[in-house]
Design a protein around this motif. Structure first.
Motif, PDB file in Angstrom:
ATOM      1  N   LEU A 105       4.250  -5.557   4.706  1.00 54.73           N
ATOM      2  CA  LEU A 105       4.206  -5.526   3.220  1.00 54.73           C
ATOM      3  C   LEU A 105       3.027  -5.014   2.538  1.00 54.73           C
ATOM      4  CD1 LEU A 105       4.514  -9.756   3.126  1.00 54.73           C
ATOM      5  CD2 LEU A 105       6.283  -8.014   2.783  1.00 54.73           C
ATOM      6  N   SER A 106       2.797  -3.689   3.158  1.00 53.59           N
ATOM      7  CA  SER A 106       1.677  -3.004   2.916  1.00 53.59           C
ATOM      8  C   SER A 106       2.074  -2.132   1.376  1.00 53.59           C
ATOM      9  CB  SER A 106       1.180  -1.886   3.998  1.00 53.59           C
ATOM     10  OG  SER A 106       2.437  -1.000   4.549  1.00 53.59           O
ATOM     11  N   HIS A 107       0.943  -1.861   0.817  1.00 56.30           N
ATOM     12  CA  HIS A 107       0.778  -0.950  -0.310  1.00 56.30           C
ATOM     13  C   HIS A 107       1.925  -1.689  -1.373  1.00 56.30           C
ATOM     14  CE1 HIS A 107      -1.355   2.501   0.803  1.00 56.30           C
ATOM     15  NE2 HIS A 107      -0.645   2.587   1.936  1.00 56.30           N
ATOM     16  N   ASN A 108       1.605  -2.922  -1.742  1.00 57.28           N
ATOM     17  CA  ASN A 108       2.189  -3.794  -2.728  1.00 57.28           C
ATOM     18  C   ASN A 108       1.225  -4.093  -3.872  1.00 57.28           C
ATOM     19  OD1 ASN A 108       5.376  -3.799  -2.629  1.00 57.28           O
ATOM     20  ND2 ASN A 108       4.473  -4.479  -0.451  1.00 57.28           N
ATOM     21  N   LEU A 127       1.539  -7.290  12.085  1.00 53.61           N
ATOM     22  CA  LEU A 127       1.157  -7.738  10.792  1.00 53.61           C
ATOM     23  C   LEU A 127       0.503  -6.793   9.975  1.00 53.61           C
ATOM     24  CD1 LEU A 127       1.646 -10.102   8.645  1.00 53.61           C
ATOM     25  CD2 LEU A 127      -0.350 -11.300   9.887  1.00 53.61           C
ATOM     26  N   ASP A 128       0.911  -6.272   8.912  1.00 49.91           N
ATOM     27  CA  ASP A 128       0.581  -5.176   8.317  1.00 49.91           C
ATOM     28  C   ASP A 128       0.798  -5.633   6.523  1.00 49.91           C
ATOM     29  OD1 ASP A 128      -0.773  -2.920   6.768  1.00 49.91           O
ATOM     30  OD2 ASP A 128       0.311  -1.541   7.942  1.00 49.91           O
ATOM     31  N   VAL A 129      -0.531  -6.151   6.057  1.00 56.80           N
ATOM     32  CA  VAL A 129      -0.506  -6.369   4.772  1.00 56.80           C
ATOM     33  C   VAL A 129      -1.510  -5.567   3.830  1.00 56.80           C
ATOM     34  CG1 VAL A 129       0.252  -8.860   5.038  1.00 56.80           C
ATOM     35  CG2 VAL A 129      -2.087  -8.254   4.989  1.00 56.80           C
ATOM     36  N   SER A 130      -2.086  -4.473   4.407  1.00 56.43           N
ATOM     37  CA  SER A 130      -2.800  -3.401   3.896  1.00 56.43           C
ATOM     38  C   SER A 130      -2.525  -3.222   2.346  1.00 56.43           C
ATOM     39  CB  SER A 130      -3.309  -2.569   4.791  1.00 56.43           C
ATOM     40  OG  SER A 130      -1.999  -1.694   5.025  1.00 56.43           O
ATOM     41  N   PHE A 131      -3.441  -2.922   1.652  1.00 54.96           N
ATOM     42  CA  PHE A 131      -3.187  -2.528   0.380  1.00 54.96           C
ATOM     43  C   PHE A 131      -2.524  -3.309  -0.565  1.00 54.96           C
ATOM     44  CE2 PHE A 131      -4.336   1.377   2.691  1.00 54.96           C
ATOM     45  CZ  PHE A 131      -5.212   2.104   2.058  1.00 54.96           C
ATOM     46  N   GLN A 151      -0.494  -7.777  18.110  1.00 58.08           N
ATOM     47  CA  GLN A 151      -1.137  -6.705  18.683  1.00 58.08           C
ATOM     48  C   GLN A 151      -1.805  -5.973  17.713  1.00 58.08           C
ATOM     49  OE1 GLN A 151       1.634  -4.255  20.936  1.00 58.08           O
ATOM     50  NE2 GLN A 151       2.086  -5.949  22.366  1.00 58.08           N
ATOM     51  N   VAL A 152      -1.163  -5.890  16.299  1.00 57.96           N
ATOM     52  CA  VAL A 152      -1.860  -5.092  15.369  1.00 57.96           C
ATOM     53  C   VAL A 152      -1.876  -5.947  14.199  1.00 57.96           C
ATOM     54  CG1 VAL A 152      -1.488  -3.094  13.943  1.00 57.96           C
ATOM     55  CG2 VAL A 152      -0.771  -3.072  16.261  1.00 57.96           C
ATOM     56  N   LEU A 153      -3.304  -6.115  13.749  1.00 55.55           N
ATOM     57  CA  LEU A 153      -3.158  -6.830  12.115  1.00 55.55           C
ATOM     58  C   LEU A 153      -4.057  -5.886  11.384  1.00 55.55           C
ATOM     59  CD1 LEU A 153      -3.233  -9.388  10.499  1.00 55.55           C
ATOM     60  CD2 LEU A 153      -5.592 -10.015  11.863  1.00 55.55           C
ATOM     61  N   ASN A 154      -3.332  -5.638  10.322  1.00 54.19           N
ATOM     62  CA  ASN A 154      -4.099  -4.622   9.387  1.00 54.19           C
ATOM     63  C   ASN A 154      -4.124  -5.332   7.980  1.00 54.19           C
ATOM     64  OD1 ASN A 154      -5.004  -2.609   7.757  1.00 54.19           O
ATOM     65  ND2 ASN A 154      -3.443  -1.139   8.263  1.00 54.19           N
ATOM     66  N   ILE A 155      -5.312  -5.688   7.663  1.00 56.87           N
ATOM     67  CA  ILE A 155      -5.642  -6.454   6.336  1.00 56.87           C
ATOM     68  C   ILE A 155      -6.603  -5.796   5.379  1.00 56.87           C
ATOM     69  CG2 ILE A 155      -5.337  -8.910   7.484  1.00 56.87           C
ATOM     70  CD1 ILE A 155      -8.035  -8.989   7.860  1.00 56.87           C
ATOM     71  N   ILE A 176      -4.433  -5.159  19.888  1.00 53.97           N
ATOM     72  CA  ILE A 176      -4.856  -3.783  20.371  1.00 53.97           C
ATOM     73  C   ILE A 176      -5.715  -3.139  19.031  1.00 53.97           C
ATOM     74  CG2 ILE A 176      -3.982  -1.636  20.512  1.00 53.97           C
ATOM     75  CD1 ILE A 176      -1.373  -2.813  21.974  1.00 53.97           C
ATOM     76  N   ALA A 177      -5.199  -3.650  17.983  1.00 48.84           N
ATOM     77  CA  ALA A 177      -5.972  -2.802  16.748  1.00 48.84           C
ATOM     78  C   ALA A 177      -6.350  -4.042  15.568  1.00 48.84           C
ATOM     79  CB  ALA A 177      -5.185  -1.774  16.030  1.00 48.84           C
ATOM     80  N   LEU A 178      -7.432  -3.887  15.055  1.00 50.15           N
ATOM     81  CA  LEU A 178      -7.540  -4.861  13.967  1.00 50.15           C
ATOM     82  C   LEU A 178      -8.601  -4.029  12.821  1.00 50.15           C
ATOM     83  CD1 LEU A 178      -8.439  -7.287  12.521  1.00 50.15           C
ATOM     84  CD2 LEU A 178     -10.278  -7.750  14.008  1.00 50.15           C
ATOM     85  N   ASN A 179      -7.698  -4.074  11.772  1.00 50.49           N
ATOM     86  CA  ASN A 179      -8.255  -3.268  10.609  1.00 50.49           C
ATOM     87  C   ASN A 179      -8.532  -4.228   9.362  1.00 50.49           C
ATOM     88  OD1 ASN A 179      -9.062  -1.600   8.587  1.00 50.49           O
ATOM     89  ND2 ASN A 179      -7.656   0.001   8.966  1.00 50.49           N
ATOM     90  N   GLY A 180      -9.813  -4.410   9.189  1.00 47.99           N
ATOM     91  CA  GLY A 180     -10.289  -5.347   8.239  1.00 47.99           C
ATOM     92  C   GLY A 180     -11.186  -4.826   7.231  1.00 47.99           C
TER      93      GLY A 180
HETATM   94  C1  LIG Z   1      -2.572  -0.506   9.422  1.00 43.46           C
HETATM   95  O1  LIG Z   1      -3.349  -0.509  10.834  1.00 43.46           O
HETATM   96  C2  LIG Z   1      -2.437  -0.102  11.756  1.00 43.46           C
HETATM   97  C3  LIG Z   1      -3.321  -0.066  12.894  1.00 43.46           C
HETATM   98  O2  LIG Z   1      -4.557   0.884  12.715  1.00 43.46           O
HETATM   99  C4  LIG Z   1      -1.843   1.063  11.605  1.00 43.46           C
HETATM  100  O3  LIG Z   1      -1.192   1.665  12.714  1.00 43.46           O
HETATM  101  C5  LIG Z   1      -1.103   1.314  10.407  1.00 43.46           C
HETATM  102  O4  LIG Z   1      -0.458   2.501  10.057  1.00 43.46           O
HETATM  103  C6  LIG Z   1      -1.824   1.013   9.146  1.00 43.46           C
HETATM  104  N1  LIG Z   1      -1.218   0.736   7.878  1.00 43.46           N
HETATM  105  C7  LIG Z   1      -1.390   1.513   6.811  1.00 43.46           C
HETATM  106  C8  LIG Z   1      -0.197   1.262   5.693  1.00 43.46           C
HETATM  107  O5  LIG Z   1      -1.958   2.190   6.905  1.00 43.46           O
END
Ligand SMILES: *[C@@H]1O[C@H](CO)[C@@H](O)[C@H](O)[C@H]1NC(C)=O
Ligand SMILES: *[C@@H]1O[C@H](CO)[C@@H](O)[C@H](O)[C@H]1NC(C)=O
Ligand SMILES: *[C@@H]1O[C@H](CO)[C@@H](O)[C@H](O)[C@H]1NC(C)=O
Ligand SMILES: *[C@@H]1O[C@H](CO)[C@@H](O)[C@H](O)[C@H]1NC(C)=O
Ligand SMILES: *[C@@H]1O[C@H](CO)[C@@H](O)[C@H](O)[C@H]1NC(C)=O
Length: 278
Positions: A105-108, A127-131, A151-155, A176-180
């Motif tokens: 749901l990123s970039h909303n 799970l990607d809810v970044s931006f 495995q991947v959490l991008n908040i 594997i990856a956590l971006n907070g």
């Molecule tokens: C969110 O983080 C993950 C893991 O680093 C990455 O694969 C993904 O591309 C990122 N999403 C955005 C919208 O940048």
């Protein structure tokens, strides 16, 4: 006669097989009503749906809806709605999609909190809810929570506040990856990333309000490639243990309150290091 009978028989069994196949497949040849209900609840929680309602119609198989993908079993496996100008809340109902593996749901401009049932989902892998404009805290999970497939959490790039959770990661043994990064998390960097998650490779907690020291436990992260905790308020020195994380390629603690000189002999341990900003 004999000849034609011989020819008919494989045809008949083919037909039978076909009928059997249809009757076996048809009950699951579209998504279930339950899945539609979950998705439509999510739609109802949006104040701006970016035109989704045009394709998300109850009368149609939700596997054909915009942004929805189904697995070979026709269960909803992915909801990918990045950059769709969505506004409003993320409904907890998405957590009830039993086969959901990917939620992007990123970039909303989604707001409100991130439903607990999504982070602790027994099926979600990415799970990607970044931006977005999500706020509130990320809650700890009960200690009895069984291992999760996440495995991947991008908040990253939201407005999350509160103590950065520490115990939740114990049930994330596939992480594997956590971006907070780019939130307003407070508290300390958790010590327990790698005891439970042997594949943990990427940690970005930059641009928050974290304080305290850099946990020694990060040295146990044997496959950690990226560690970025720049732009926080971390203090103390770099722990010697950190230099056991020999897979590190990118390391940044810039703009913190760290002190002490960095020993060149230590850095040399990190033979894979491409960039570092300390
Ligand atoms: C969110 O983080 C993950 C893991 O680093 C990455 O694969 C993904 O591309 C990122 N999403 C955005 C919208 O940048
Ligand atoms: C979003 O949730 C908040 C409370 O968290 C509520 O006040 C608001 O009405 C919800 N918005 C929608 C569109 O459901
Ligand atoms: C984390 O997300 C931010 C955007 O929110 C991005 O700039 C950064 O590169 C990401 N970090 C990693 C390690 O992928
Ligand atoms: C931080 O988040 C804000 C709001 O989402 C965004 O505009 C900004 O580009 C982000 N900064 C970085 C470094 O990713
Ligand atoms: C950072 O931490 C130090 C001591 O740990 C404290 O004195 C200072 O006010 C903090 N700065 C911010 C911006 O929180």
């Amino acid at each position: 006669m004999k000849h034609s009978k011989k020819e008919k028989s494989p045809m008949a069994s083919l037909r039978l097989a076909f009928v059997l196949l249809i009757s076996l497949v048809s009950p699951t040849s579209s998504c279930t009503q339950q899945e539609k209900i979950c998705l439509l609840r999510f739609l109802a929680g949006l104040s701006q749906d970016g035109g989704l309602a045009a394709s998300w119609r109850d009368g149609e198989d939700c596997c054909e809806w915009e942004g929805v993908t189904c697995g070979t079993d026709r269960a909803v496996a992915g909801v990918s709605l990045a950059s769709k100008s969505l506004e409003g809340n993320i409904s907890e109902s998405l957590g009830s999609l039993d086969g959901l593996k990917l939620l992007d749901l990123s970039h909303n401009s989604l707001s409100g909190c991130l439903p607990r049932g999504l982070v602790s989902s027994p099926s979600i892998v990415v799970l990607d809810v970044s931006f977005n404009r999500l706020s509130g805290a990320l809650h700890e999970l009960p200690s009895s929570t069984p291992p999760r497939p996440l495995q991947v959490l991008n908040i990253s790039s939201n407005s999350f506040t509160g103590m950065f959770p520490s115990t939740i990661w114990e049930s994330m043994e596939n992480l594997i990856a956590l971006n907070g990064s780019n939130n307003s998390f407070t508290g300390q960097i958790p010590t327990h990333f790698c005891n439970g998650s042997p594949s943990f490779a990427v940690l970005d907690l930059s641009y928050n309000k974290l304080r305290g020291s850099i946990p020694r436990g990060l040295g146990d992260c044997s496959v950690l490639r990226v560690l970025n905790a720049g732009y926080n308020n971390l203090s103390g020195t770099l722990p010697d243990e950190l230099f056991r994380a020999t897979s590190l390629e990118h390391l940044s603690f810039r703009n913190n309150e760290l002190h002490g000189v960095l020993d060149g002999a230590h850095i040399i341990n990190l033979g894979n290091l491409v960039t570092h900003q300390l």
